[in-house]
Design a protein around this motif. Structure first.
Motif, PDB file in Angstrom:
ATOM      1  N   THR A 122      -1.995   5.542   3.636  1.00  0.00           N
ATOM      2  CA  THR A 122      -2.195   4.814   2.383  1.00  0.00           C
ATOM      3  C   THR A 122      -2.777   5.718   1.309  1.00  0.00           C
ATOM      4  O   THR A 122      -2.324   5.704   0.150  1.00  0.00           O
ATOM      5  N   LYS A 123      -3.791   6.510   1.644  1.00  0.00           N
ATOM      6  CA  LYS A 123      -4.422   7.388   0.657  1.00  0.00           C
ATOM      7  C   LYS A 123      -3.455   8.455   0.161  1.00  0.00           C
ATOM      8  O   LYS A 123      -3.457   8.808  -1.026  1.00  0.00           O
ATOM      9  N   GLY A 150       3.463   0.687  -3.102  1.00  0.00           N
ATOM     10  CA  GLY A 150       2.744   0.393  -4.337  1.00  0.00           C
ATOM     11  C   GLY A 150       3.302  -0.752  -5.146  1.00  0.00           C
ATOM     12  O   GLY A 150       3.068  -0.825  -6.358  1.00  0.00           O
ATOM     13  N   GLU A 170      -1.139   6.685  -2.303  1.00  0.00           N
ATOM     14  CA  GLU A 170      -1.828   6.445  -3.579  1.00  0.00           C
ATOM     15  C   GLU A 170      -1.946   7.730  -4.385  1.00  0.00           C
ATOM     16  O   GLU A 170      -1.781   7.730  -5.617  1.00  0.00           O
ATOM     17  N   SER A 171      -2.241   8.826  -3.691  1.00  0.00           N
ATOM     18  CA  SER A 171      -2.341  10.115  -4.377  1.00  0.00           C
ATOM     19  C   SER A 171      -0.996  10.529  -4.978  1.00  0.00           C
ATOM     20  O   SER A 171      -0.942  11.061  -6.093  1.00  0.00           O
ATOM     21  N   ARG A 216       1.308   8.543  -6.081  1.00  0.00           N
ATOM     22  CA  ARG A 216       1.627   7.672  -7.218  1.00  0.00           C
ATOM     23  C   ARG A 216       0.738   7.922  -8.423  1.00  0.00           C
ATOM     24  O   ARG A 216       1.015   7.421  -9.515  1.00  0.00           O
ATOM     25  N   HIS A 217      -0.332   8.640  -8.230  1.00  0.00           N
ATOM     26  CA  HIS A 217      -1.320   8.825  -9.296  1.00  0.00           C
ATOM     27  C   HIS A 217      -0.684   9.470 -10.525  1.00  0.00           C
ATOM     28  O   HIS A 217      -0.033  10.519 -10.435  1.00  0.00           O
ATOM     29  N   GLY A 231      -5.978  -5.861  -0.266  1.00  0.00           N
ATOM     30  CA  GLY A 231      -5.235  -4.941   0.584  1.00  0.00           C
ATOM     31  C   GLY A 231      -5.434  -5.255   2.047  1.00  0.00           C
ATOM     32  O   GLY A 231      -6.184  -6.164   2.429  1.00  0.00           O
ATOM     33  N   GLU A 277       0.809  -1.231   0.000  1.00  0.00           N
ATOM     34  CA  GLU A 277       0.000   0.000   0.000  1.00  0.00           C
ATOM     35  C   GLU A 277       0.836   1.273   0.000  1.00  0.00           C
ATOM     36  O   GLU A 277       0.517   2.217  -0.721  1.00  0.00           O
TER      37      GLU A 277
END
Length: 492
Positions: free
Chosen positions: A370-371, A301, A374-375, A377-378, A459, A298
Motif C-alpha cells: 500500500t505504501k 487509489g 501511495e508513493s 501516485r504522489h 481504509g 489502496e
C-alpha cells in the motif's frame, strides 16, 4: 443415552469415488461464495451503502452460521428420513441458494419496481431486498456445508486417513469453485451471454453479477443432483441403550440443552482446536471481506462510484478478482499435497502452525504494498493504474495466501472429525460446534473492522494488521498446545 446404530457399522470406509462425488459439491457452493467475496462488497457500495457500513452486511453469515449449522448438524445426526440423514438437508440448502441468488442478482431491478429512483445514490428498497437475499444465501450455505462435511465423515467410517483425504478433496473442490467464480468475476462482458440481464436499473457491472450467479446456480444444482443420486445413505434409527431396564428409550435432550452439554464437556483437544481455529479466522476474515476493495481503494487509489475514480476502482476490483483466481489455483494444488506436507513436516499441527506464520507475514506485507502504491501516485493529478511491479507484488501476495488457505479449509475439519470419533460425539454436532469458532470471529470482525478502520482514518490496513497478530498467535498455539493424533505422525 442414544445409540447411533448407523455408526456401529461405520468402521469400513466407502469407496473413494463416492467421497469424490460428495466433495465435488463444494465446487458449486464455493462458486457462489467466491462471487460474494470478489464482487458483493463493491456491489453493496454501488447500491448506496457506505464503506464503513459494508461490514455489517456480512453479519448475515456469522449470525446464521451461529445457529443454523449447529442446529442442522444436531438434527441431521438424528434424522430418520428414508432418504438419509444428510441428503435432505443438502437438497433443501441447494433449493434455498437458487432463491437467494435470484433476490441478490435482481435487487436493483426489484427495488426500482417497488419505487427506487435511479437518481438517488442510496437505493433503500434494493438494499432491503439484497439483505433478505443475502441472509437466505448464508442460511442455505450453512445448510449445505455442514451436512456435506458430516457426510464425508460418515462415508470415511473410522479410517482417519480417509477422513483427511475427504477433507482435502473438499478443499480441492472449493479451490475449483473459487477458480470458476473468480474467473467469472474478472470477466467484464459476461452479461452478453445473457442480454436480458442488462436493464435500466442494472448497469453492465450489475448485469455481469447476475450472469455469474446464473452460472453458479446451474453448477450447484448439477453437482448436487449427481452426488445425491449416486451416493445413497442407509436408513438411520435411534435405538435404546443396551442394558436400559425394559429396553425403553430415554428422553431425547433438546438441541440447546445438548449443545450446552457438548460445549461444557469438550475434551482438551477439542477446546484447543476451537481456540486455534478462532484466532485463525480472526486473521482471515478482514482480508477475505475486503481483498478486492483493498486492491481498488489502496493499491489502485480509486473510490467506488462513477467518474474517473470509480473507473480506476473498478479496474482494481477486477485485478483483485484475478488475484483471487491465482489464489484459488495455488489453493487447489496445495489441497492435494496437504497429507504429504504434513508427513514431511512432522504432523498436521506443525504444518498448520507454519502456514499461520506465513499468513501473518502476508498480511503484514499489505502495508508495504500500500505504501509503495501511495508513493507511486504522489503528485499525479490523473488517476492511473499502479506500476507493474506493485501490481505483480499484490497479485503474488494473493497467490501465496492460497497455501495457508488450503490448510485452513482442511486440517481443522479433519481434526474435528477425528476428535469426534475418539470422544463418541456425533459428526454433525461436532462440526457445528467447530463452526462456532469460525462464525464468532466473523461477527467480531464485522462489528469492529469499520469503526476500527475509521479510528485510523479509514481504509483496510488497520484490520489487516490485527489479522497478522491473530495469525501469529494462532501459529504459536498450534505448535505448542494443539495435540496431534498418533496416526497423523509420520511412520518409519
Amino acid at each position: 443415552m442414544e445409540v447411533e446404530t448407523a455408526n456401529k457399522d461405520a468402521a469400513p470406509a466407502s469407496p473413494l469415488g463416492k467421497i469424490v462425488l460428495v466433495a465435488s459439491m463444494a465446487a458449486g457452493v464455493q462458486f457462489g461464495w467466491a462471487l460474494q467475496l470478489s464482487l458483493l462488497t463493491p456491489y453493496v457500495q454501488l447500491l448506496g451503502i457506505p464503506h464503513t457500513w459494508a461490514p455489517f452486511i456480512w453479519l448475515c453469515g456469522p449470525i446464521s452460521g451461529l445457529f443454523v449449522q449447529p442446529i442442522v448438524g444436531y438434527y441431521s445426526d438424528r434424522s430418520t428420513s428414508r432418504f438419509g440423514r444428510r441428503r435432505p438437508f443438502i437438497a433443501a440448502g441447494s433449493f434455498l441458494v437458487a432463491i437467494a441468488v435470484f433476490l441478490i442478482g435482481y435487487a436493483a431491478d426489484l427495488g426500482r419496481l417497488f419505487g427506487d429512483s435511479t437518481d438517488n445514490t442510496t437505493k433503500t428498497r434494493a438494499i432491503a431486498i439484497f439483505v433478505v437475499g443475502f441472509w437466505i444465501l448464508d442460511v442455505a450455505n450453512n445448510m449445505l456445508q455442514g451436512p456435506c462435511r458430516a457426510l464425508l465423515a460418515d462415508l470415511s467410517g473410522d479410517d482417519q486417513k480417509m477422513m483427511r483425504t475427504g477433507n482435502a478433496l473438499f478443499s480441492f473442490f472449493m479451490a475449483v469453485g473459487n477458480v470458476l467464480g473468480y474467473a467469472a468475476g474478472s470477466y467484464t462482458n459476461l452479461y452478453k451471454l445473457f442480454p436480458f440481464t442488462l436493464t435500466g436499473a442494472c448497469d453492465a457491472y450489475c448485469a455481469d453479477l447476475k450472469s455469474c450467479f446464473f452460472l453458479s446456480i446451474a453448477l450447484l444444482l448439477i453437482l448436487t443432483t449427481v452426488a445425491l443420486t449416486a451416493v445413497k445413505e442407509p436408513a438411520f434409527s435411534l435405538e435404546p441403550e443396551l442394558g436400559n431396564p425394559g429396553g425403553e428409550e430415554k428422553q431425547v435432550v433438546p438441541f440447546f440443552g445438548e449443545i450446552f452439554v457438548a460445549l461444557k464437556g469438550l475434551q482438551r483437544p477439542m477446546r484447543i482446536l476451537l481456540l486455534v481455529t478462532c484466532l485463525n479466522w480472526i486473521a482471515w476474515f478482514p482480508f477475505l471481506l475486503f481483498d478486492t476493495d483493498w486492491m481498488g481503494r489502496e493499491v489502485y487509489g480509486g473510490t467506488a462510484g462513477k467518474g474517473p475514480q470509480g473507473e480506476i476502482y473498478a479496474r482494481g476490483v477486477r485485478a483483485g478478482a484475478l488475484g483471487l483466481m491465482m489464489n484459488a489455483v495455488v489453493l487447489g494444488i496445495t489441497s492435494v499435497c496437504v497429507n504429504p506436507l504434513a508427513r514431511g513436516l512432522g504432523g498436521v499441527k506443525r504444518l498448520w502452525g507454519i502456514v499461520n506464520f506465513l499468513l501473518a507475514l502476508c498480511l503484514g506485507m499489505t502495508v508495504l504494498i500500500t505504501k509503495l502504491a501511495e508513493s507511486a501516485r504522489h503528485g499525479k493529478t490523473v488517476p492511473s493504474s499502479p506500476p507493474t511491479g506493485i501490481k505483480a507484488g499484490a497479485l503474488a501476495l494473493f497467490a501465496v495466501l492460497g497455501v495457508p488457505q488450503a490448510v485452513t479449509f482442511s486440517i481443522p475439519f479433519a481434526l474435528a472429525s477425528i476428535f469426534s470419533n475418539t470422544s463418541g460425539a456425533g459428526q454433525g454436532l461436532s462440526l457445528g460446534v467447530l463452526n462456532l469458532a469460525v462464525v464468532l470471529p466473523q461477527m467480531l470482525v464485522s462489528f469492529a473492522s469499520g469503526p476500527w478502520d475509521a479510528l485510523f482514518g479509514g481504509g483496510n490496513l488497520p484490520a489487516f494488521l490485527v489479522g497478522a497478530v491473530a495469525a501469529a498467535a494462532s501459529g504459536i498455539l498450534s505448535l505448542t498446545l494443539l495435540p496431534s493424533p498418533a496416526s497423523n505422525l509420520p511412520t518409519s
